[in-house]
Design a protein around this motif. Sequence first.
Motif, short mmCIF file in Angstrom:
data_model
loop_
_atom_site.label_atom_id
_atom_site.label_comp_id
_atom_site.label_asym_id
_atom_site.label_seq_id
_atom_site.Cartn_x
_atom_site.Cartn_y
_atom_site.Cartn_z
N ASP A 116 44.43 12.50 -79.26
CA ASP A 116 44.01 13.84 -78.85
C ASP A 116 42.87 13.71 -77.86
O ASP A 116 42.04 12.79 -77.95
CB ASP A 116 43.50 14.64 -80.05
CG ASP A 116 44.61 14.95 -81.05
OD1 ASP A 116 45.78 15.08 -80.64
OD2 ASP A 116 44.29 15.04 -82.24
N PHE A 117 42.81 14.62 -76.89
CA PHE A 117 41.68 14.69 -75.97
C PHE A 117 41.52 16.12 -75.49
O PHE A 117 42.44 16.92 -75.58
CB PHE A 117 41.84 13.71 -74.80
CG PHE A 117 42.97 14.04 -73.84
CD1 PHE A 117 42.71 14.67 -72.63
CD2 PHE A 117 44.28 13.69 -74.14
CE1 PHE A 117 43.73 14.97 -71.75
CE2 PHE A 117 45.31 13.98 -73.27
CZ PHE A 117 45.04 14.61 -72.06
N ASP A 118 40.33 16.44 -75.02
CA ASP A 118 40.06 17.77 -74.50
C ASP A 118 40.23 17.79 -72.99
O ASP A 118 39.71 16.92 -72.29
CB ASP A 118 38.62 18.21 -74.82
CG ASP A 118 38.46 18.65 -76.26
OD1 ASP A 118 39.46 19.08 -76.86
OD2 ASP A 118 37.33 18.58 -76.77
N VAL A 119 40.98 18.79 -72.51
CA VAL A 119 41.02 19.07 -71.08
C VAL A 119 39.93 20.09 -70.85
O VAL A 119 39.91 21.15 -71.47
CB VAL A 119 42.40 19.60 -70.64
CG1 VAL A 119 42.35 20.14 -69.22
CG2 VAL A 119 43.44 18.49 -70.75
N ARG A 120 38.98 19.72 -70.00
CA ARG A 120 37.78 20.53 -69.80
C ARG A 120 37.79 21.22 -68.44
O ARG A 120 38.00 20.56 -67.42
CB ARG A 120 36.54 19.65 -69.92
CG ARG A 120 36.41 19.04 -71.31
CD ARG A 120 35.30 18.04 -71.36
NE ARG A 120 35.80 16.81 -70.72
CZ ARG A 120 35.12 15.71 -70.59
NH1 ARG A 120 33.88 15.63 -71.00
NH2 ARG A 120 35.64 14.65 -70.03
N PRO A 121 37.55 22.52 -68.41
CA PRO A 121 37.43 23.23 -67.14
C PRO A 121 36.06 22.98 -66.51
O PRO A 121 35.24 22.27 -67.09
CB PRO A 121 37.61 24.69 -67.53
CG PRO A 121 37.09 24.76 -68.92
CD PRO A 121 37.42 23.43 -69.55
#
Length: 172
Positions: free
Chosen positions: A41-46
């Motif tokens: 899992d990973f976060d896609v960050r704006p």
Amino acid sequence: MAAPSGRSGRRLWAAMVGAALLCLTLLCGAARAAEAPSTADFDVRPGGEVHSFSQSLGDYSCTFTYSAQGGTNEQWQMNVAVSEDNLLFSCSIWRPQGKSYLFFTQFKAEVKGAKIEHAMAYSQAAVGAQSDIPLKQEEFEVTETTVSHREGKFHFELSKLLIVAKTPRDEL
């Protein structure tokens, strides 16, 4: 190899890639422990900054590099797998909730140690009763080692990338 054009061609292409990944996943189920498929899992960050996320499996790796705007962090997943016969490497990057609400200004997925045979990008990932919705072929480009947005053609929507790459053969 480029994806077929036209609506029915894109559906056929999506089905072929899906079937190839399913076969690869089934083959990997019997793979050695050192080459077991790996999901992270990973976060896609704006925020407009360029970010990357990578995963490796044996001699192969996959790196997803992107820039996105709008909203808040989204949880995404990356899966990498090697077939039992070590001939195929796959990398799947997707938002498990289906559609991303972020606006991607750029994206690139790069594999190392293998050459891409099939790749597809989607504006929506299948979830529940929804289906995968492929990007138009002119929105992205595929080279031997990358899948990336096409400047001026990409419509800022991305929810899933699928890559199947051929590994180098060791000749006796």
